[in-house]
Design a protein around this motif. Structure first.
Motif, mmCIF file in Angstrom:
data_model
loop_
_atom_site.group_PDB
_atom_site.id
_atom_site.type_symbol
_atom_site.label_atom_id
_atom_site.label_comp_id
_atom_site.label_asym_id
_atom_site.label_seq_id
_atom_site.Cartn_x
_atom_site.Cartn_y
_atom_site.Cartn_z
ATOM 1 N N SER A 63 -2.431 4.642 -3.098
ATOM 2 C CA SER A 63 -1.716 3.226 -2.934
ATOM 3 C C SER A 63 -1.944 2.698 -4.590
ATOM 4 O O SER A 63 -3.025 2.204 -4.760
ATOM 5 N N CYS B 297 -4.436 1.858 -10.460
ATOM 6 C CA CYS B 297 -3.907 3.195 -9.669
ATOM 7 C C CYS B 297 -5.533 3.871 -9.592
ATOM 8 O O CYS B 297 -5.418 4.901 -8.929
ATOM 9 N N SER C 126 1.430 7.474 -5.787
ATOM 10 C CA SER C 126 1.435 6.322 -4.636
ATOM 11 C C SER C 126 2.794 6.085 -4.281
ATOM 12 O O SER C 126 3.776 6.429 -4.824
#
Length: 236
Positions: A12, A32, A90
């Motif tokens: 995510s 990230c 993600s």
């Protein structure tokens, strides 16, 4: 949002501050990084100006797996996500940058069913925390607050939708999508596994048995002797 590349969803993207709306000239950081993951992650985006462009190439400043945008402009509004060199990615998040005077602070990532979610109406024109605000969902008034905050308790799928707020004399915020993610209890997941595993096993056993029968039938056909007539020509 459809990503430009095919990838496996494993992470995510983290947005700091954690909201989907920003005033113009604010700063935002997207991260990230996954602890202990040696893969090289990079932030990418899709906006009116950039399609599938990587941070630091056409926009933003990259520092490892992080991407910093010092001065946000309305043209920075769009969809952001992360990709790794191993083909992982993600979920995507939507960021809206407004040149107006009011924003709605709401979670940028999906919230889970049962959570409590606080929506905050913020004005650029004043630093006062006590701002009377009206809150709307899908265009309909859902509540008023003298403090500028509205809390949705025990959210469910029905709470998913577009939200905005209005401060009298200051203006109205853009719309933001609030996503609610259904979470299955551990007991339900265990029950499903206990049900599905025997069913899958039985199907595999049945398929194996059918293949074995077909193989035996084919083998017997190949080895069956051919019977020829022993009657001599002209015999009665």
């Amino acid at each position: 949002m459809e990503l430009a590349t095919l990838c496996v969803f494993v992470a995510s993207v983290r947005v700091v501050p954690n909201r989907s709306q920003f005033f113009q000239y604010e700063t935002v950081s997207l991260d990230c990084g996954e602890p202990g993951n040696s893969s090289e992650w990079r932030v990418k985006r899709k906006t009116s100006a950039d399609i599938n462009k990587e941070c630091s190439i056409a926009w933003g400043k990259r520092n490892g797996s992080q991407c910093l945008i010092d001065d946000l402009y309305q043209s920075d509004s769009g969809v952001y996500w992360c990709e790794s060199g191993d083909g992982e990615c993600s979920d995507a998040v939507n960021i809206t940058v407004t040149g107006g005077s009011v924003i709605l602070e709401s979670p940028v990532v999906p919230v889970r069913e049962g959570d409590a979610v606080t929506l905050r109406c913020t004005s650029r024109a004043t630093s006062s925390a006590n701002l009377a605000a009206d809150f709307y969902k899908d265009g309909l008034l859902i509540g008023r607050s003298s403090t500028g905050d509205l809390t949705l308790r025990n959210v469910c799928e029905a709470d998913q939708g577009f939200y905005k707020c209005n401060i009298t004399g200051a203006g109205e915020s853009p719309d933001s999508w609030l996503a609610v993610r259904a979470e299955q209890p551990e007991s339900v997941r265990s029950s499903l596994a206990n049900i599905l595993l025997p069913v899958v096993g039985a199907c595999l056993s049945l398929a194996s048995l059918m293949l074995l029968c077909l193989w035996r039938s084919h083998k017997e056909t190949d080895t069956e002797p051919t019977l020829y007539s022993t009657i001599k020509p002209g015999a009665t």
